[in-house]
Design a protein around this motif. Structure first.
Motif, PDB file in Angstrom:
ATOM      1  N   VAL A  88       0.833  -1.202   0.000  1.00  0.00           N
ATOM      2  CA  VAL A  88       0.000   0.000   0.000  1.00  0.00           C
ATOM      3  C   VAL A  88       0.874   1.262   0.000  1.00  0.00           C
ATOM      4  O   VAL A  88       0.552   2.249  -0.671  1.00  0.00           O
ATOM      5  CB  VAL A  88      -0.966  -0.007   1.207  1.00  0.00           C
ATOM      6  N   ASN A  89       2.004   1.214   0.705  1.00  0.00           N
ATOM      7  CA  ASN A  89       2.930   2.356   0.679  1.00  0.00           C
ATOM      8  C   ASN A  89       3.354   2.679  -0.751  1.00  0.00           C
ATOM      9  O   ASN A  89       3.331   3.830  -1.179  1.00  0.00           O
ATOM     10  CB  ASN A  89       4.194   2.046   1.492  1.00  0.00           C
ATOM     11  N   VAL A  90       3.739   1.647  -1.483  1.00  0.00           N
ATOM     12  CA  VAL A  90       4.238   1.865  -2.848  1.00  0.00           C
ATOM     13  C   VAL A  90       3.093   2.268  -3.788  1.00  0.00           C
ATOM     14  O   VAL A  90       3.257   3.146  -4.629  1.00  0.00           O
ATOM     15  CB  VAL A  90       4.974   0.603  -3.356  1.00  0.00           C
ATOM     16  N   TRP A  91       1.935   1.683  -3.612  1.00  0.00           N
ATOM     17  CA  TRP A  91       0.753   2.075  -4.402  1.00  0.00           C
ATOM     18  C   TRP A  91       0.449   3.546  -4.148  1.00  0.00           C
ATOM     19  O   TRP A  91       0.174   4.306  -5.069  1.00  0.00           O
ATOM     20  CB  TRP A  91      -0.409   1.145  -4.046  1.00  0.00           C
ATOM     21  N   GLY A  92       0.550   3.987  -2.892  1.00  0.00           N
ATOM     22  CA  GLY A  92       0.337   5.402  -2.557  1.00  0.00           C
ATOM     23  C   GLY A  92       1.346   6.309  -3.257  1.00  0.00           C
ATOM     24  O   GLY A  92       0.987   7.385  -3.744  1.00  0.00           O
ATOM     25  N   ASP A  93       2.596   5.871  -3.339  1.00  0.00           N
ATOM     26  CA  ASP A  93       3.621   6.676  -4.023  1.00  0.00           C
ATOM     27  C   ASP A  93       3.315   6.808  -5.507  1.00  0.00           C
ATOM     28  O   ASP A  93       3.439   7.889  -6.091  1.00  0.00           O
ATOM     29  CB  ASP A  93       5.008   6.024  -3.897  1.00  0.00           C
ATOM     30  N   THR A  94       2.925   5.683  -6.117  1.00  0.00           N
ATOM     31  CA  THR A  94       2.696   5.723  -7.564  1.00  0.00           C
ATOM     32  C   THR A  94       1.454   6.559  -7.891  1.00  0.00           C
ATOM     33  O   THR A  94       1.460   7.322  -8.846  1.00  0.00           O
ATOM     34  CB  THR A  94       2.519   4.304  -8.146  1.00  0.00           C
ATOM     35  N   VAL A  95       0.415   6.427  -7.058  1.00  0.00           N
ATOM     36  CA  VAL A  95      -0.786   7.249  -7.272  1.00  0.00           C
ATOM     37  C   VAL A  95      -0.424   8.725  -7.110  1.00  0.00           C
ATOM     38  O   VAL A  95      -0.793   9.572  -7.931  1.00  0.00           O
ATOM     39  CB  VAL A  95      -1.918   6.848  -6.296  1.00  0.00           C
ATOM     40  N   GLY A  96       0.359   9.019  -6.063  1.00  0.00           N
ATOM     41  CA  GLY A  96       0.820  10.394  -5.851  1.00  0.00           C
ATOM     42  C   GLY A  96       1.528  10.920  -7.086  1.00  0.00           C
ATOM     43  O   GLY A  96       1.292  12.047  -7.518  1.00  0.00           O
ATOM     44  N   CYS A  97       2.349  10.094  -7.654  1.00  0.00           N
ATOM     45  CA  CYS A  97       3.133  10.508  -8.816  1.00  0.00           C
ATOM     46  C   CYS A  97       2.231  10.877  -9.993  1.00  0.00           C
ATOM     47  O   CYS A  97       2.424  11.911 -10.642  1.00  0.00           O
ATOM     48  CB  CYS A  97       4.076   9.372  -9.191  1.00  0.00           C
ATOM     49  N   ALA A  98       1.215  10.051 -10.253  1.00  0.00           N
ATOM     50  CA  ALA A  98       0.309  10.335 -11.375  1.00  0.00           C
ATOM     51  C   ALA A  98      -0.509  11.599 -11.106  1.00  0.00           C
ATOM     52  O   ALA A  98      -0.680  12.446 -11.993  1.00  0.00           O
ATOM     53  CB  ALA A  98      -0.622   9.147 -11.606  1.00  0.00           C
ATOM     54  N   VAL A  99      -0.995  11.728  -9.871  1.00  0.00           N
ATOM     55  CA  VAL A  99      -1.826  12.896  -9.547  1.00  0.00           C
ATOM     56  C   VAL A  99      -1.008  14.182  -9.638  1.00  0.00           C
ATOM     57  O   VAL A  99      -1.442  15.180 -10.220  1.00  0.00           O
ATOM     58  CB  VAL A  99      -2.442  12.737  -8.130  1.00  0.00           C
ATOM     59  N   ILE A 100       0.207  14.149  -9.092  1.00  0.00           N
ATOM     60  CA  ILE A 100       1.030  15.357  -9.095  1.00  0.00           C
ATOM     61  C   ILE A 100       1.434  15.731 -10.523  1.00  0.00           C
ATOM     62  O   ILE A 100       1.500  16.909 -10.870  1.00  0.00           O
ATOM     63  CB  ILE A 100       2.241  15.178  -8.160  1.00  0.00           C
ATOM     64  N   THR A 101       1.660  14.730 -11.356  1.00  0.00           N
ATOM     65  CA  THR A 101       1.975  15.001 -12.763  1.00  0.00           C
ATOM     66  C   THR A 101       0.853  15.826 -13.388  1.00  0.00           C
ATOM     67  O   THR A 101       1.081  16.814 -14.084  1.00  0.00           O
ATOM     68  CB  THR A 101       2.118  13.679 -13.541  1.00  0.00           C
ATOM     69  N   ARG A 102      -0.386  15.420 -13.123  1.00  0.00           N
ATOM     70  CA  ARG A 102      -1.534  16.141 -13.659  1.00  0.00           C
ATOM     71  C   ARG A 102      -1.624  17.549 -13.076  1.00  0.00           C
ATOM     72  O   ARG A 102      -1.852  18.529 -13.792  1.00  0.00           O
ATOM     73  CB  ARG A 102      -2.800  15.343 -13.327  1.00  0.00           C
TER      74      ARG A 102
END
Ligand code: ASP
Length: 424
Positions: free
Chosen positions: A399-413
């Motif tokens: 879940v930690n890593v899933w949170g990082d990857t989701v963060g990455c996509a959202v911040i990119t947008r």
């Protein structure tokens, strides 16, 4: 065959071989009697796989770990230097930090909600175990902050203390942007180092199915299913909380703020998630995470190379949730009713403990001392949940890593970039 299918096969095979090796796993009844005729299969598994799975898993983790320090150093410096303007960097840094903090809080709230609802500790017998030594050393708020600044960056790198390395890299990258042509050779050097590390990561990632197989087989062979008997309710509470965060909160954010398809993104980054699950380490997973997000999901390296190393170190939604559930669970077992102000304290310190936890196995278990001390609970409580920590660590790290990857996509947008074609 696609990589994520190969990894899935590796996982399932790992569970099966692990069960064959684990002595306590016995199937009763007529089925067991029937299978008894095939006991040579079990002997074969023990003979062939038992001596192999340990070393193969270790080799896989070492190959990943070997890449971490140069990768973080190079990718952060390049990430910062490429943003160019210090003010823009402030925007990116600010968004990253706020997103990470808010999602961590959201997950702790879910954790506190489920643990107060299910009350897994009420009426449970008090079975104390050993408290890990590291948890006994007092860590306070200031320790967490002071440890971020390295005395000596080379020493921090040698000890794989990631947070101080990040601070040094951020600082160096920022300065390089102000140096014009004088700084360019160093930027080029780290750019080249970064590319080389990513190429190396590509090769290690091809080994993921075998690595995941060996690591999972080892965990199952060592622990079997017996751990589910005690502490079952506590585990279900943690897993339920993690599931809500992973399958509800994060996908909603990804969909509505990040504009991406959660299912597609999940598939694209799944090699990173399975690696996180089998290694229990966000840091060791980082090379795979960066590779998946940039190459499989098409997120621009500009954002990913900044957001992901930072996320692997400070953004731990799963760990924060787990710490809050564990603290309240321990209180329930001791028959202590935590008041609302005390639960608020748990909320705040669990966030801090998650930020302070390193991306390595069992780190969250150790920083839990911060939470327990803040509300005056006995440290011996940690000994109580030790037996099931490994399996929960695997899940919370995912879940930690899933949170990082989701963060990455959202911040990119949020940075004004287009949603990549691959995950639309
Ligand atoms: N193992 C976790 C991670 O690397 C940290 C923890 O122990 O919760 O993300």
């Amino acid at each position: 065959m696609k990589l994520h299918w190969k990894i899935l096969i590796g996982m399932v095979a790992g569970i099966l071989i692990g069960l064959l090796i684990n002595e306590s796993f016995v199937i009763g009844g007529p089925l067991g009697e029937f299978l008894g005729h095939f006991s040579f299969v079990r002997k074969f598994a023990v003979f062939v796989f038992q001596p192999l799975i340990g070393p193969i898993g270790t080799i896989f983790i070492k190959l990943l770990k070997m890449l971490i320090v140069p990768l973080i150093l190079a990718s952060m410096i390049v990430g910062v230097a490429k943003v160019g303007d210090i003010r823009k960097l402030g925007g990116l840094g600010g968004r990253t930090f706020v997103f990470y903090l808010l999602t961590t809080w959201a997950s702790v709230i879910v954790g506190l909600f489920v643990v107060n609802l299910i009350k897994p500790g009420t009426g449970a017998p008090l079975v104390l175990g050993e408290v890990p030594d590291a948890a006994r050393t007092t860590v306070g708020v200031w320790d967490v902050i002071l440890n971020m600044i390295p005395d000596n960056p080379i020493e921090a790198m040698a000890r794989m203390d990631i947070l101080p390395v990040i601070v040094f890299a951020l600082f160096l990258g920022a300065i390089l942007t102000t140096m014009g042509s004088k700084g360019q050779p160093l930027v080029n050097f780290f750019d080249s180092l970064n590319d080389a590390m990513m190429k190396m990561a590509d090769i290690v990632i091809m080994l993921t199915p075998i690595g995941v197989f060996a690591l999972i087989a080892k965990v199952v062979a060592d622990t079997g299913f017996s751990i589910f008997a005690n502490l079952g309710k506590y585990m279900i509470t943690v897993l339920l909380g993690l599931a809500v965060h992973a399958f509800l909160t994060l996908p909603l954010l990804l969909r509505f703020i990040g504009g991406a398809s959660p299912l597609r993104y999940f598939t694209r980054v799944s090699p990173a998630l399975t690696t996180a699950f089998s290694t229990s380490s966000s840091s060791a997973t980082l090379p795979v995470t960066i590779d998946c997000v940039e190459e499989r999901a098409g997120v621009p390296p500009r954002v990913a190379s900044f957001v992901l190393p930072l996320g692997a170190t400070i953004n731990m939604d799963g760990t924060a949730l787990y710490e809050s559930v564990a603290a309240v669970f321990i209180a329930q077992v001791y028959g202590i009713d935590l008041s609302f102000p005390q639960q608020t304290m748990v909320f705040l310190t669990a966030t801090l403990a998650a930020i302070g936890a390193a991306g390595i196995p069992s780190a969250g278990l150790v920083t839990m001392a911060i939470v327990l001390k803040a509300v005056g609970l006995p440290l011996e409580g940690i000994g109580m949940i030790l037996a099931v920590d490994r399996i929960l660590d695997m899940c919370r790290t995912t879940v930690n890593v899933w949170g990082d990857t989701v963060g990455c996509a959202v911040i990119t947008r949020l940075q004004g970039d287009e949603v990549p074609q691959e995950i639309r």
